[in-house]
Design a protein around this motif. Structure first.
Motif, PDB file in Angstrom:
ATOM      1  N   MET A   1       1.546  -0.590   0.479  1.00 44.41           N
ATOM      2  CA  MET A   1       0.153   0.664   0.151  1.00 44.41           C
ATOM      3  C   MET A   1       0.739   1.317   0.196  1.00 44.41           C
ATOM      4  SD  MET A   1      -2.275   1.801   2.528  1.00 44.41           S
ATOM      5  CE  MET A   1      -3.438   0.335   3.647  1.00 44.41           C
ATOM      6  N   ARG A   2       0.592   2.034  -0.844  1.00 45.79           N
ATOM      7  CA  ARG A   2       1.436   3.538  -0.916  1.00 45.79           C
ATOM      8  C   ARG A   2       1.199   4.385   0.412  1.00 45.79           C
ATOM      9  NH1 ARG A   2      -0.631   7.847  -4.900  1.00 45.79           N
ATOM     10  NH2 ARG A   2       0.582   9.401  -4.243  1.00 45.79           N
ATOM     11  N   ARG A   3       2.054   5.027   1.553  1.00 45.63           N
ATOM     12  CA  ARG A   3       1.574   5.303   2.063  1.00 45.63           C
ATOM     13  C   ARG A   3       1.318   7.240   1.041  1.00 45.63           C
ATOM     14  NH1 ARG A   3       4.063   5.618   7.192  1.00 45.63           N
ATOM     15  NH2 ARG A   3       4.988   7.115   8.064  1.00 45.63           N
ATOM     16  N   GLN A   4       0.603   7.513   2.485  1.00 48.29           N
ATOM     17  CA  GLN A   4       0.210   8.835   2.118  1.00 48.29           C
ATOM     18  C   GLN A   4       0.962  10.097   2.474  1.00 48.29           C
ATOM     19  OE1 GLN A   4      -3.656   8.465   4.867  1.00 48.29           O
ATOM     20  NE2 GLN A   4      -4.386  10.554   3.188  1.00 48.29           N
ATOM     21  N   GLU A   5       0.580  11.168   1.718  1.00 46.18           N
ATOM     22  CA  GLU A   5       1.132  12.098   1.712  1.00 46.18           C
ATOM     23  C   GLU A   5       1.788  12.758   3.502  1.00 46.18           C
ATOM     24  OE1 GLU A   5       3.995  13.728   0.102  1.00 46.18           O
ATOM     25  OE2 GLU A   5       3.504  11.792  -0.823  1.00 46.18           O
ATOM     26  N   PRO A   6       2.310  13.104   4.181  1.00 44.06           N
ATOM     27  CA  PRO A   6       1.809  13.955   5.405  1.00 44.06           C
ATOM     28  C   PRO A   6       1.602  15.257   5.506  1.00 44.06           C
ATOM     29  CG  PRO A   6       3.803  13.982   4.764  1.00 44.06           C
ATOM     30  CD  PRO A   6       3.401  13.591   3.741  1.00 44.06           C
ATOM     31  N   VAL A   7       0.549  15.749   6.506  1.00 44.52           N
ATOM     32  CA  VAL A   7      -0.141  16.184   6.218  1.00 44.52           C
ATOM     33  C   VAL A   7       0.856  18.112   6.754  1.00 44.52           C
ATOM     34  CG1 VAL A   7      -1.605  17.976   7.793  1.00 44.52           C
ATOM     35  CG2 VAL A   7      -2.403  15.615   6.930  1.00 44.52           C
ATOM     36  N   PRO A   8       1.083  18.979   6.158  1.00 48.55           N
ATOM     37  CA  PRO A   8       1.813  19.987   6.404  1.00 48.55           C
ATOM     38  C   PRO A   8       1.628  20.493   7.593  1.00 48.55           C
ATOM     39  CG  PRO A   8      -0.185  21.236   4.429  1.00 48.55           C
ATOM     40  CD  PRO A   8      -0.085  19.895   4.795  1.00 48.55           C
ATOM     41  N   SER A  75     -16.141  15.017  -3.992  1.00 47.76           N
ATOM     42  CA  SER A  75     -15.903  13.596  -4.929  1.00 47.76           C
ATOM     43  C   SER A  75     -14.557  13.509  -3.929  1.00 47.76           C
ATOM     44  CB  SER A  75     -16.424  12.837  -5.934  1.00 47.76           C
ATOM     45  OG  SER A  75     -15.598  14.038  -7.101  1.00 47.76           O
ATOM     46  N   LEU A  76     -14.139  11.999  -4.870  1.00 42.31           N
ATOM     47  CA  LEU A  76     -13.025  12.037  -4.022  1.00 42.31           C
ATOM     48  C   LEU A  76     -11.950  12.056  -5.278  1.00 42.31           C
ATOM     49  CD1 LEU A  76     -13.137   8.127  -2.399  1.00 42.31           C
ATOM     50  CD2 LEU A  76     -12.938  10.936  -1.488  1.00 42.31           C
ATOM     51  N   ASP A  77     -10.677  12.545  -4.853  1.00 37.06           N
ATOM     52  CA  ASP A  77     -10.008  13.329  -5.823  1.00 37.06           C
ATOM     53  C   ASP A  77      -9.156  12.239  -6.296  1.00 37.06           C
ATOM     54  OD1 ASP A  77      -7.982  12.126  -3.566  1.00 37.06           O
ATOM     55  OD2 ASP A  77      -7.233  14.420  -2.930  1.00 37.06           O
ATOM     56  N   ALA A  78      -8.275  11.877  -7.084  1.00 34.87           N
ATOM     57  CA  ALA A  78      -7.756  11.093  -7.572  1.00 34.87           C
ATOM     58  C   ALA A  78      -7.326   9.877  -7.107  1.00 34.87           C
ATOM     59  CB  ALA A  78      -6.612  10.955  -9.482  1.00 34.87           C
ATOM     60  N   GLU A  79      -5.940  10.136  -5.951  1.00 32.45           N
ATOM     61  CA  GLU A  79      -5.432   9.762  -5.123  1.00 32.45           C
ATOM     62  C   GLU A  79      -6.168   8.378  -4.379  1.00 32.45           C
ATOM     63  OE1 GLU A  79      -2.480  10.053  -1.516  1.00 32.45           O
ATOM     64  OE2 GLU A  79      -2.138  11.324  -2.814  1.00 32.45           O
ATOM     65  N   HIS A  80      -7.397   9.476  -3.823  1.00 30.43           N
ATOM     66  CA  HIS A  80      -8.077   8.539  -2.739  1.00 30.43           C
ATOM     67  C   HIS A  80      -9.042   8.090  -3.386  1.00 30.43           C
ATOM     68  CE1 HIS A  80      -7.024  11.974  -0.169  1.00 30.43           C
ATOM     69  NE2 HIS A  80      -7.467  11.276   1.292  1.00 30.43           N
ATOM     70  N   GLN A  81      -9.395   8.359  -5.091  1.00 30.16           N
ATOM     71  CA  GLN A  81     -10.679   7.285  -5.072  1.00 30.16           C
ATOM     72  C   GLN A  81      -9.469   6.354  -6.325  1.00 30.16           C
ATOM     73  OE1 GLN A  81     -14.055   7.776  -6.156  1.00 30.16           O
ATOM     74  NE2 GLN A  81     -13.722   5.705  -6.815  1.00 30.16           N
ATOM     75  N   GLN A  82      -8.587   6.433  -6.652  1.00 34.26           N
ATOM     76  CA  GLN A  82      -7.675   5.063  -6.501  1.00 34.26           C
ATOM     77  C   GLN A  82      -7.337   4.179  -5.323  1.00 34.26           C
ATOM     78  OE1 GLN A  82      -3.782   5.767  -7.804  1.00 34.26           O
ATOM     79  NE2 GLN A  82      -3.169   3.748  -8.891  1.00 34.26           N
ATOM     80  N   PHE A  83      -6.931   4.565  -3.949  1.00 31.90           N
ATOM     81  CA  PHE A  83      -6.892   3.673  -3.346  1.00 31.90           C
ATOM     82  C   PHE A  83      -8.672   3.185  -2.539  1.00 31.90           C
ATOM     83  CE2 PHE A  83      -7.153   3.207   1.315  1.00 31.90           C
ATOM     84  CZ  PHE A  83      -6.439   2.100   1.696  1.00 31.90           C
ATOM     85  N   VAL A  84      -9.384   3.915  -2.692  1.00 31.42           N
ATOM     86  CA  VAL A  84     -10.838   3.198  -2.781  1.00 31.42           C
ATOM     87  C   VAL A  84     -11.108   2.307  -3.765  1.00 31.42           C
ATOM     88  CG1 VAL A  84     -13.067   3.311  -2.861  1.00 31.42           C
ATOM     89  CG2 VAL A  84     -12.164   4.993  -1.605  1.00 31.42           C
ATOM     90  N   GLU A  85     -10.442   2.328  -5.017  1.00 30.74           N
ATOM     91  CA  GLU A  85     -10.648   1.289  -6.194  1.00 30.74           C
ATOM     92  C   GLU A  85      -9.692   0.011  -5.909  1.00 30.74           C
ATOM     93  OE1 GLU A  85     -13.409   1.513  -8.457  1.00 30.74           O
ATOM     94  OE2 GLU A  85     -14.166   3.075  -7.854  1.00 30.74           O
ATOM     95  N   GLN A  86      -8.689  -0.319  -5.691  1.00 31.03           N
ATOM     96  CA  GLN A  86      -8.054  -1.077  -4.959  1.00 31.03           C
ATOM     97  C   GLN A  86      -8.279  -1.712  -3.940  1.00 31.03           C
ATOM     98  OE1 GLN A  86      -4.802   0.888  -4.482  1.00 31.03           O
ATOM     99  NE2 GLN A  86      -3.554   1.017  -6.321  1.00 31.03           N
ATOM    100  N   MET A  87      -8.842  -1.332  -2.738  1.00 26.71           N
ATOM    101  CA  MET A  87     -10.197  -2.154  -1.765  1.00 26.71           C
ATOM    102  C   MET A  87     -10.922  -2.620  -3.062  1.00 26.71           C
ATOM    103  SD  MET A  87      -8.050  -2.012   0.467  1.00 26.71           S
ATOM    104  CE  MET A  87      -8.891  -1.873   1.947  1.00 26.71           C
ATOM    105  N   ARG A  88     -11.488  -2.125  -3.503  1.00 24.58           N
ATOM    106  CA  ARG A  88     -13.433  -2.839  -3.977  1.00 24.58           C
ATOM    107  C   ARG A  88     -12.863  -3.900  -4.555  1.00 24.58           C
ATOM    108  NH1 ARG A  88     -15.916   2.107  -6.094  1.00 24.58           N
ATOM    109  NH2 ARG A  88     -16.725   2.258  -3.486  1.00 24.58           N
ATOM    110  N   GLU A  89     -11.595  -4.564  -5.012  1.00 31.00           N
ATOM    111  CA  GLU A  89     -10.992  -5.202  -6.205  1.00 31.00           C
ATOM    112  C   GLU A  89     -10.498  -6.655  -5.336  1.00 31.00           C
ATOM    113  OE1 GLU A  89      -8.128  -4.403  -7.926  1.00 31.00           O
ATOM    114  OE2 GLU A  89      -8.487  -2.704  -9.726  1.00 31.00           O
ATOM    115  N   LYS A  90     -10.834  -6.231  -3.897  1.00 30.47           N
ATOM    116  CA  LYS A  90     -10.254  -7.245  -3.222  1.00 30.47           C
ATOM    117  C   LYS A  90     -11.454  -7.682  -1.532  1.00 30.47           C
ATOM    118  CE  LYS A  90      -5.914  -4.955  -2.044  1.00 30.47           C
ATOM    119  NZ  LYS A  90      -5.036  -5.978  -2.776  1.00 30.47           N
ATOM    120  N   SER A  91     -11.481  -9.248  -1.591  1.00 32.41           N
ATOM    121  CA  SER A  91     -11.913  -9.471  -0.733  1.00 32.41           C
ATOM    122  C   SER A  91     -12.180 -10.816   0.697  1.00 32.41           C
ATOM    123  CB  SER A  91     -13.675 -10.282  -1.501  1.00 32.41           C
ATOM    124  OG  SER A  91     -13.201 -11.353  -1.987  1.00 32.41           O
TER     125      SER A  91
END
Length: 143
Positions: A1-8, A75-91
């Motif tokens: 899993m890709r590490r999220q960018e830190p909050v400033p 709606s979610l930005d591309a990074e967040h949406q991609q993560f949700v989509e990756q999770m959607r592929e799992k069960s």
């Protein structure tokens, strides 16, 4: 899993509201996925508790953003949406492992974001950050 960018370290009201909305919206979607795809009953129970926290946070953010005239993402930005989509592929167990690993990191990042939100000079926004942080920290012992 890709590490999220830190909050400033320092964050302004508009950035905080947008970031907090994205985090809450993402975790609501992940919680719903966990309720549907999670294999372990304990994971689904945990996801239900997290859904409650993030749905309340989302509603609070939207209410304050509207009052302050601050934009929030629709709606979610591309990074967040991609993560949700990756999770959607799992069960089953694969989903459980990915969700557990991901939610721990996401939860820590959310806590950091809301701690920084407490420092914002606007009392309504800092109070929002404090309320949500309190709910997140209550759930931290479960994560």
């Amino acid at each position: 899993m890709r590490r999220q960018e830190p909050v400033p370290e320092s964050i302004g009201p508009e950035t905080f509201i947008a970031s907090a909305a994205l985090e809450c919206m993402t975790d609501v979607q992940l919680g719903r996925l966990a309720m549907d795809r999670g294999g372990a009953e304990s994971l689904r129970h945990f996801a239900h508790a997290m859904l409650d926290v993030y749905e309340k946070g989302t509603a609070d953010i939207a209410r304050i953003a509207a009052r302050k005239g601050l934009p929030i993402p629709e709606s979610l930005d591309a990074e967040h949406q991609q993560f949700v989509e990756q999770m959607r592929e799992k069960s089953g167990p694969d989903f459980d492992l990915a969700y557990t690993d991901g939610i721990i990191q996401r939860h820590e990042n959310a806590i950091m974001l809301f701690k920084r939100g407490q420092r914002i000079k606007d009392p309504e926004i800092s109070a929002l950050a404090s309320r949500t942080l309190s709910m997140l920290e209550d759930r931290k012992s479960v994560v």
